[in-house]
Structures are given as C-alpha cells and as structure tokens.
Design a protein around this motif. Structure first.
Motif, short mmCIF file in Angstrom:
data_model
loop_
_atom_site.label_atom_id
_atom_site.label_comp_id
_atom_site.label_asym_id
_atom_site.label_seq_id
_atom_site.Cartn_x
_atom_site.Cartn_y
_atom_site.Cartn_z
N HIS A 65 -3.89 -17.38 -35.62
CA HIS A 65 -3.48 -18.15 -36.79
C HIS A 65 -3.78 -19.64 -36.61
CE1 HIS A 65 -1.57 -14.68 -38.57
NE2 HIS A 65 -0.93 -14.45 -37.43
N VAL A 66 -4.45 -20.00 -35.52
CA VAL A 66 -4.76 -21.40 -35.22
C VAL A 66 -6.26 -21.59 -35.07
CG1 VAL A 66 -4.45 -23.27 -33.56
CG2 VAL A 66 -2.55 -21.74 -34.08
N ARG A 67 -6.75 -22.69 -35.60
CA ARG A 67 -8.16 -23.06 -35.42
C ARG A 67 -8.22 -24.56 -35.16
NH1 ARG A 67 -12.02 -25.29 -38.74
NH2 ARG A 67 -10.67 -25.18 -40.57
N VAL A 68 -9.14 -24.97 -34.29
CA VAL A 68 -9.37 -26.39 -34.02
C VAL A 68 -10.76 -26.76 -34.53
CG1 VAL A 68 -9.67 -28.14 -32.21
CG2 VAL A 68 -7.83 -26.46 -32.04
N GLY A 69 -10.88 -27.88 -35.21
CA GLY A 69 -12.17 -28.29 -35.76
C GLY A 69 -12.29 -29.80 -35.85
N LEU A 70 -13.43 -30.26 -36.33
CA LEU A 70 -13.71 -31.68 -36.43
C LEU A 70 -13.08 -32.27 -37.68
CD1 LEU A 70 -15.51 -33.90 -34.97
CD2 LEU A 70 -17.17 -33.46 -36.78
N LEU A 71 -12.30 -33.32 -37.52
CA LEU A 71 -11.89 -34.14 -38.65
C LEU A 71 -13.03 -35.11 -38.92
CD1 LEU A 71 -8.15 -34.98 -37.88
CD2 LEU A 71 -9.06 -33.23 -39.42
N ARG A 390 -5.97 -47.26 -38.10
CA ARG A 390 -7.34 -47.76 -38.15
C ARG A 390 -8.24 -46.66 -38.70
NH1 ARG A 390 -9.77 -49.58 -32.57
NH2 ARG A 390 -8.96 -51.63 -33.15
N ALA A 391 -9.17 -47.00 -39.56
CA ALA A 391 -10.18 -46.04 -39.99
C ALA A 391 -11.11 -45.75 -38.82
CB ALA A 391 -10.97 -46.59 -41.17
N VAL A 392 -11.36 -44.48 -38.54
CA VAL A 392 -12.13 -44.07 -37.37
C VAL A 392 -13.27 -43.13 -37.78
CG1 VAL A 392 -10.20 -44.36 -35.79
CG2 VAL A 392 -10.54 -42.15 -36.91
N ALA A 393 -14.13 -42.81 -36.83
CA ALA A 393 -15.33 -42.03 -37.13
C ALA A 393 -15.06 -40.54 -37.26
CB ALA A 393 -16.39 -42.25 -36.04
N ASN A 394 -14.11 -40.02 -36.48
CA ASN A 394 -13.84 -38.58 -36.50
C ASN A 394 -12.52 -38.31 -35.80
OD1 ASN A 394 -14.46 -38.69 -33.70
ND2 ASN A 394 -16.60 -38.15 -34.07
N GLY A 395 -12.17 -37.04 -35.66
CA GLY A 395 -10.95 -36.67 -34.98
C GLY A 395 -10.96 -35.20 -34.62
N VAL A 396 -9.91 -34.79 -33.93
CA VAL A 396 -9.71 -33.38 -33.58
C VAL A 396 -8.63 -32.85 -34.50
CG1 VAL A 396 -9.13 -31.72 -31.77
CG2 VAL A 396 -10.30 -33.88 -31.18
N GLY A 397 -8.97 -31.89 -35.34
CA GLY A 397 -8.03 -31.35 -36.31
C GLY A 397 -7.52 -29.97 -35.89
N VAL A 398 -6.25 -29.70 -36.20
CA VAL A 398 -5.63 -28.40 -35.95
C VAL A 398 -5.30 -27.78 -37.30
CG1 VAL A 398 -3.77 -27.17 -34.79
CG2 VAL A 398 -4.64 -29.32 -33.82
N PHE A 399 -5.77 -26.54 -37.49
CA PHE A 399 -5.65 -25.89 -38.79
C PHE A 399 -4.94 -24.56 -38.65
CE2 PHE A 399 -9.35 -28.57 -38.67
CZ PHE A 399 -9.34 -29.24 -39.88
N SER A 400 -4.10 -24.22 -39.65
CA SER A 400 -3.46 -22.91 -39.70
C SER A 400 -4.37 -21.96 -40.46
CB SER A 400 -2.11 -22.99 -40.40
OG SER A 400 -1.13 -23.51 -39.53
N VAL A 401 -4.51 -20.75 -39.94
CA VAL A 401 -5.35 -19.74 -40.54
C VAL A 401 -4.48 -18.54 -40.91
CG1 VAL A 401 -7.36 -18.25 -40.22
CG2 VAL A 401 -7.29 -20.51 -39.12
#
Length: 402
Positions: A65-71, A390-401
């Motif tokens: 039920h968890v996925r990690v992806g690019l913000l 601060r506005a940034v270039a990207n991030g590590v996102g955690v998503f519920s599936v």
C-alpha cells in the motif's frame, strides 16, 4: 560523540513496526501512523553544535500500500515547494531532494534554471542526467563519489544506492556524435547536450557557462543549437534559445567542439538522437531516482566525511535489506539551527538502523511534510531555517496505494 538518539520503539501496537537498534532519545515522540506502512516521529539529539531536532519518516517498502516516487515541479528547469509538489501529486509525505542551480551571480544576464545537479528518474523514465562535477552546487563530494550517484527504488520495490551514467548518441549523415548531456543546466566542455519538452521553457543559455572544473568560469563564446523533429533538422541557431520545447522535439545544444560538429548540420538532414541512463549496478531497473551523495555504504560511513561544518540537513537511510526507507530532515528553528556535520549525520543514520545512507540538499531547503488522513493538503512538520519553505528542484514523495 555523546549523541542522544531517537528510540523507534513504540508502545503497544506500534512496537512491532519500530526500527531496531535505536537508543533512547530526549524529547522523543510516540510514533504517528501517517498511512499504512508510513510512520512519523520527531526527537532531539546532540551534535557538536548543540541540540538539534530531527523529523523522521519510516517507510515500509514491503507494504504494497506504499510507493515512493519523485516529487517534481512539472519541468526539470523549475522549482516548487515540497508542500506544493506533494499536494499536486497527492503524496501523503515527503522531503526535499537534490541540490540545484540556485543562483547565477557569476554570470550576469544568465538565468538560474532551478534544475537539479544529479540524475532524475520518475516512473522508470529518465528526466535528466548529472552535470559535470565542477559544475555542482552543494558541499564538496566525499572521496570516491560523483555527481552521478543516486538513491532510488527498483522495479522490485527495493531501495538502493546506485550510479547513473548517460549513454547516448546523435546519428548524423557525417557520422555519430556522443551525447554529453540530457536536460542539464551545465554541459561538459566540447560536448553536445539534448533538451526535450521535459526541460520546460527556461533559457538553455546556462548550459554553455562555466567549465568542467570551475562553475564560475565565463560562458562559452562558441555555441550552436539544432532543433530535431520527426527525425530531421528543422531549425538551427547560433546560440542556445529559450521557450517551451514541443513534444516529440529534441533541441541539441553544443559548445566548442560540440558546436563545431553541430554547424555541419542543415535543415532537412536526417538526425536520430538516442539516450538512456545506465545504472552501475546489475539490480532491477530503477523506477525512481534522485541525486545527492552517499554517506554510508554497507553499514560503514564513507571515509573523509566532513566533521567540522554543522548545518540543517536532509538525508535518506536504507534499512532492512532495502525494504525500509528512513527520510530524515533536521529542524531549522533558531534554537536547533546548528544542525549536524555530515559525519554526525552518517552516524545517526547508522544508529537508526540504516546500512546505506544518502545526503540530500540542506540548509534552507530542508523540509519534511505529512498529510493527515482525510485532509487534502500536507503540513510542514519541521521549521524551515529561513522561516518559510524554499522552492526546490525535486523531492522524495511517499504515496498511498489502494
């Protein structure tokens, strides 16, 4: 080091989900379940600069039920706050990512692109490659590391440290050119880089500034640009341009020797551009990757880590054989702002159970967000050191599936 570490042992029902190997910490909070397989905790710890507060997300990649992806802000050459990216993409939690092209004071009239330093992969698709080492923003790299280093998650849902190298070519009537860049804010001297619709509308002029060893060196006076669509040259220009790139179109930017090779191409000539990011490991293809630099490998801190400069930091740890991610961001409130050194950060990741650790952008960029169940937006859990995100270039996102 005298570090007071966080206990990840939760009481009652939370005990089974806690990480092993962590010692008790002052000011530790009870673990809070953000979503199935995702827990948040805050705690105090002691560094050489004084007490700092850490915010930790524990992500169980073994939970389906968890996925990690690019913000991501929607374009490589763009910036957005972590909360803005998380809300737009529906993430339940996340942290900021890679260092990025934050300013261009050394190049008057040249626009800072906001693009990240290292490679990016989202959904298995490569967005960009790494800039030359001398063109990086951020602290000096530890010995033995490069701008191509990433932390990522493979198709097998296992996290790992890896290195992504660009392999590409430009096939022309006069022969093959080696591709030296993909959607990068800086190209190597004498090279040719490819820019796609994913770059965005920001000027590509920054790509020809600086040198492989000196970011502040003047911009090159020998540049050329070729636009390829439908397998043929449709336009040429004497300098890098700006504006959105249409889907299915590739803009080739050359400097020095690369520019001279591109000048041999004319409208209507056939050109084929090939590019891919190749992982150094033999693991499953990465479906997500973000840049930074390693600080822990195989359970040991890297040699030569800085132990003198304390600051607010963000990092990722890999535990349980790649099946758990630890997303750590320090607090930037005034009483905590001294932070940790890189060496201290590596030690903390190890004591929290990480066998591999990766340093991300810090200082005013350090941000950790979570979303309460039933809410449509995230909250910032740490205090950004400049008082606001601060506005940034990207991030590590955690998503519920589901």
């Amino acid at each position: 080091m005298g570090t007071a570490l966080a206990t990840l042992l939760a009481c009652g029902a939370l005990a089974g989900a806690a990480l092993a190997g962590a010692a008790p910490a002052s000011g530790a909070q009870r673990a809070e379940e953000i979503a199935p397989g995702v827990e948040y905790r805050a705690f105090d710890l002691d560094g050489a600069g004084g007490v700092t507060r850490a915010h930790l997300l524990s992500v169980d990649l073994a939970d389906r039920h968890v996925r990690v992806g690019l913000l991501h802000p929607g374009a490589v050459a763009a910036r957005r706050t972590v909360s803005g990216m998380a809300d737009a993409q529906g993430a339940v939690a996340g942290v900021n990512g890679d260092f990025f092209n934050i300013s261009e004071a050394q190049h008057p009239g040249v626009e800072a692109t906001g693009a990240a330093v290292g490679p990016e992969i989202t959904g298995g698709h490569p967005l960009k490659a790494a800039v030359p080492r001398g063109q990086r923003f951020g602290p000096p790299l530890p010995p033995g590391t490069t701008a191509e280093d990433v932390i990522g998650v493979g198709a097998d849902r296992t996290a790992r440290l890896d290195r992504l190298r660009l392999v590409g070519s430009v096939d022309t009537p006069e022969g093959e050119l080696r591709l030296g860049g993909l959607n990068q804010y800086a190209l190597g001297e004498g090279s040719v880089g490819a820019y796609t619709s994913e770059w965005g509308g920001t000027s590509r002029a920054r790509a020809t500034c600086g040198t492989d060893t000196r970011r502040a060196a003047p911009c090159s006076g020998d540049t050329y640009e070729v636009t390829v669509r439908g397998g043929q040259v449709v336009a040429t220009a004497g300098r890098p341009g700006s504006g959105p790139i249409a889907a299915g179109t590739t803009v080739l930017v050359g400097r020095e020797a690369g520019a001279r090779r591109l000048r041999r191409l004319f409208r209507g000539e056939p050109v084929t551009v090939r590019r891919r990011l190749v992982a150094a490991s033999s693991g499953d293809p990465l479906v997500f990757a973000v840049g930074g630099f390693p600080v822990v490998r195989h359970g040991a801190p890297l040699p030569g880590l800085d132990g003198t400069v304390s600051t607010v930091r963000t990092a990722v740890g890999i535990a349980r054989g790649g099946h758990r991610l630890l997303l750590l961001a320090l607090d930037g409130a005034s009483r905590y702002r001294r932070g940790l050194t890189v060496a201290e950060l590596a030690a903390e990741l190890r004591r929290l159970g990480a066998t591999d650790g990766f340093n991300l952008d810090g200082g005013g960029s350090s941000t950790l967000v979570t979303r309460e169940r039933g809410e449509g937006w995230v909250d910032v859990r740490n205090h950004p050191s400049r008082g606001a995100e601060r506005a940034v270039a990207n991030g590590v996102g955690v998503f519920s599936v589901s």
